[in-house]
Motif scaffolding. Structure first.
Motif, short mmCIF file in Angstrom:
data_model
loop_
_atom_site.label_atom_id
_atom_site.label_comp_id
_atom_site.label_asym_id
_atom_site.label_seq_id
_atom_site.Cartn_x
_atom_site.Cartn_y
_atom_site.Cartn_z
N MET A 168 35.81 38.23 34.51
CA MET A 168 36.24 38.90 35.74
C MET A 168 35.13 39.82 36.25
O MET A 168 34.31 40.30 35.49
CB MET A 168 37.51 39.71 35.49
N THR A 169 35.13 40.02 37.56
CA THR A 169 34.15 40.92 38.18
C THR A 169 34.65 42.35 38.04
O THR A 169 35.78 42.67 38.40
CB THR A 169 33.97 40.57 39.67
N ARG A 170 33.77 43.20 37.51
CA ARG A 170 34.14 44.59 37.24
C ARG A 170 33.92 45.45 38.50
O ARG A 170 32.83 45.44 39.07
CB ARG A 170 33.29 45.13 36.08
N VAL A 171 34.96 46.17 38.88
CA VAL A 171 34.91 46.97 40.11
C VAL A 171 35.24 48.43 39.81
O VAL A 171 36.20 48.72 39.09
CB VAL A 171 35.91 46.44 41.17
N MET A 172 34.44 49.33 40.36
CA MET A 172 34.75 50.76 40.30
C MET A 172 35.15 51.21 41.69
O MET A 172 34.50 50.84 42.69
CB MET A 172 33.57 51.58 39.81
N SER B 211 46.46 48.17 43.20
CA SER B 211 47.59 47.25 43.38
C SER B 211 47.13 45.96 44.06
O SER B 211 47.54 44.86 43.67
CB SER B 211 48.68 47.92 44.21
N ILE B 212 46.27 46.09 45.06
CA ILE B 212 45.76 44.92 45.78
C ILE B 212 44.97 44.00 44.85
O ILE B 212 45.07 42.78 44.93
CB ILE B 212 44.86 45.37 46.96
N LEU B 213 44.22 44.59 43.93
CA LEU B 213 43.33 43.82 43.07
C LEU B 213 43.99 43.35 41.77
O LEU B 213 43.39 42.58 41.02
CB LEU B 213 42.08 44.64 42.73
N ARG B 214 45.21 43.79 41.53
CA ARG B 214 45.84 43.56 40.22
C ARG B 214 45.92 42.09 39.84
O ARG B 214 45.67 41.72 38.70
CB ARG B 214 47.24 44.19 40.21
N ASP B 215 46.25 41.22 40.75
CA ASP B 215 46.41 39.80 40.43
C ASP B 215 45.24 38.96 40.94
O ASP B 215 45.37 37.75 41.14
CB ASP B 215 47.72 39.27 41.04
N SER B 216 44.10 39.61 41.12
CA SER B 216 42.92 38.89 41.60
C SER B 216 41.92 38.71 40.47
O SER B 216 42.18 39.08 39.32
CB SER B 216 42.26 39.68 42.74
N LEU C 248 42.17 42.35 53.79
CA LEU C 248 40.79 41.87 53.80
C LEU C 248 39.97 42.26 52.58
O LEU C 248 38.88 41.70 52.37
CB LEU C 248 40.07 42.42 55.05
N LEU C 249 40.45 43.19 51.75
CA LEU C 249 39.63 43.70 50.66
C LEU C 249 39.23 42.61 49.67
O LEU C 249 38.06 42.52 49.28
CB LEU C 249 40.37 44.82 49.92
N VAL C 250 40.16 41.78 49.26
CA VAL C 250 39.83 40.73 48.29
C VAL C 250 38.83 39.75 48.88
O VAL C 250 37.87 39.34 48.22
CB VAL C 250 41.11 39.99 47.82
N ARG C 251 39.03 39.39 50.15
CA ARG C 251 38.09 38.47 50.81
C ARG C 251 36.70 39.10 50.89
O ARG C 251 35.69 38.44 50.66
CB ARG C 251 38.60 38.13 52.21
#
Length: 211
Positions: free
Chosen positions: A1-5, A19-24, A109-112
């Protein structure tokens, strides 16, 4: 997985982003409420991408961008903002920011945006790019458009890109090889600090005239 801060001085926003990124395919590995904490945590958190609020206490997202680029750290940075002053937009682009995303609509749009950035692409909100281009044209340079730095042939290639033509069609139109078109595009991208045909077409669309 890509690590995001992620960093924002509003806990609700931080929770919302998580919450937006939880299932991505993106894993939130660090949270911060100010820019100073972001810089202090980089070595331990080791994020692949940073999503930073522009307005934070102590150090803003822009301050973090400036500091990291000054250190030679080219890790992808996305600025998440409700608004951004025009001169800051231009500076962020000059510092090779990888994404500028307005908070309004970010939940869609954040995930995209993250996917594009993780693939080496640039995601700049259309409204933000339009404002940056307008500011650049009126910042004391007597209205000189960025395309003025291109040669006549480079402007011709840019004009055809703006018309939606692909490299092969451009080569036929100009009577050159497809490889030559690619060389022109590489030079154009470097001169204008753009990273995609979409950005180049957007820039060209704001030009008063392309020969």
């Amino acid at each position: 997985m890509t690590r995001v801060m992620i960093a924002d001085d509003h806990p609700l926003v931080l929770s919302g982003v998580e919450s937006i990124l939880r299932d991505s395919e993106f894993e939130v590995v660090g949270r911060a409420s100010d820019g100073t904490s972001v810089l202090e945590a980089l070595s331990s958190v080791r994020p692949d991408i940073l999503v930073l609020d522009v307005s934070m206490p102590q150090m803003s997202g822009m301050d973090v961008l400036r500091t990291m680029r000054a250190r030679g750290d080219q890790r992808p940075i996305i600025l998440l903002t409700a608004s951004l002053a025009d001169h800051c937009l231009v500076e962020a682009l000059s510092l090779n920011v990888d994404g500028i995303l307005l908070k309004e609509g970010a939940e869609h749009l954040l995930v995209r945006c993250l996917r594009d950035v993780s693939q080496g692409k640039r995601w700049i909100d259309r409204e933000a790019m339009d404002r940056a281009l307008s500011y650049t044209m009126n910042d004391g340079k007597k209205g000189q458009h960025p395309l003025a730095c291109l040669t006549k042939r480079e402007r011709a290639v840019t004009g055809l890109i703006a018309r939606g033509m692909r490299n092969r069609a451009i080569a036929v139109e100009l009577g050159v090889t497809e490889g030559t078109v690619k060389v022109y595009l590489h030079r154009i991208y470097e001169k204008l600090n753009v990273q995609s045909r979409t950005e180049l077409a957007l820039l060209a669309s704001s030009a008063p005239e392309i020969e």
